[in-house]
Design an enzyme around this catalytic site. Structure first.
Site, PDB file in Angstrom:
ATOM      1  N   GLY A 119       0.661   2.084  10.830  1.00  0.00           N
ATOM      2  CA  GLY A 119      -0.600   1.554  10.759  1.00  0.00           C
ATOM      3  C   GLY A 119      -1.640   1.652   9.858  1.00  0.00           C
ATOM      4  O   GLY A 119      -2.382   0.724   9.342  1.00  0.00           O
ATOM      5  N   CYS A 120      -1.700   2.705   9.485  1.00  0.00           N
ATOM      6  CA  CYS A 120      -2.221   3.033   8.019  1.00  0.00           C
ATOM      7  C   CYS A 120      -2.056   2.326   6.974  1.00  0.00           C
ATOM      8  O   CYS A 120      -2.920   1.949   6.027  1.00  0.00           O
ATOM      9  CB  CYS A 120      -2.622   4.724   7.780  1.00  0.00           C
ATOM     10  N   THR A 121      -0.673   2.352   6.793  1.00  0.00           N
ATOM     11  CA  THR A 121      -0.394   1.507   5.523  1.00  0.00           C
ATOM     12  C   THR A 121      -0.699   0.209   5.804  1.00  0.00           C
ATOM     13  O   THR A 121      -0.997  -0.622   4.854  1.00  0.00           O
ATOM     14  CB  THR A 121       1.334   1.878   5.485  1.00  0.00           C
ATOM     15  N   ALA A 177      -4.322  -0.332   4.882  1.00  0.00           N
ATOM     16  CA  ALA A 177      -4.767  -0.163   3.551  1.00  0.00           C
ATOM     17  C   ALA A 177      -4.244  -1.365   2.528  1.00  0.00           C
ATOM     18  O   ALA A 177      -4.811  -1.961   1.738  1.00  0.00           O
ATOM     19  CB  ALA A 177      -4.117   1.034   2.954  1.00  0.00           C
TER      20      ALA A 177
END
Length: 157
Positions: free
Chosen positions: A46-48, A51
């Site tokens: 999710g964080c990738t 970003a």
């Protein structure tokens, strides 16, 4: 834990080490809007995606004069690896002691698989040119989120 921040209130000030050897200070951005988003951990799915989505829309934010800063408890060294691995075009700041996350009310108790632990609640703050919180998104779901932030940033312009 801070009081819950609301739209229209002053954004908590911060100064954090960031990728590329920078020091990011909210004071340096008064006079122009900034997006500050908190995410749990570098190089997780999710964080990738988040970003990468901010990076893909960076030109549109730049056109509005809006800087994007991602903040997580990861180290600057991890941020550098994450940025390089995905060719990220946004700034990543390190909040290792979680003081900024606590000031923004995003260091919260979480539950997963029956386990309770403290962690970052994925959240985004659009701060206007005077340092006030123009928009707040909490418990962010990544799909479509960056587009919503961009739309709100366009309304500020």
């Amino acid at each position: 834990m801070s009081d819950i921040l609301t739209e229209g209130s002053e954004a908590p000030l911060f100064e954090l080490p960031a990728d590329r050897g920078e020091i990011l200070s909210l004071n340096d951005h008064f006079g122009k809007p900034i997006v500050v988003y908190f995410y749990p951990k570098d190089d997780t799915p999710g964080c990738t995606k988040e970003a990468i989505a901010f990076t893909e829309h960076k030109a549109a934010f730049d056109k509005l004069g809006v800087k994007i800063v991602g903040i997580s408890p990861d180290t600057v060294k991890k941020h550098d690896k994450f940025r390089d691995k995905y060719d990220l075009g946004i700034s990543l700041a390190s909040d290792e002691d979680k003081a900024v996350a606590m000031a923004y009310g995003v260091w919260v108790e979480k539950k997963m698989y029956g386990r309770t632990y403290m962690g970052i609640e994925r959240s985004t703050f659009l701060i206007d040119s005077t340092g006030k919180l123009a928009r707040i998104w909490r418990k962010v779901k990544v799909p479509g989120h960056v587009e919503a932030v961009l739309s709100a940033a366009e309304e500020l312009s």
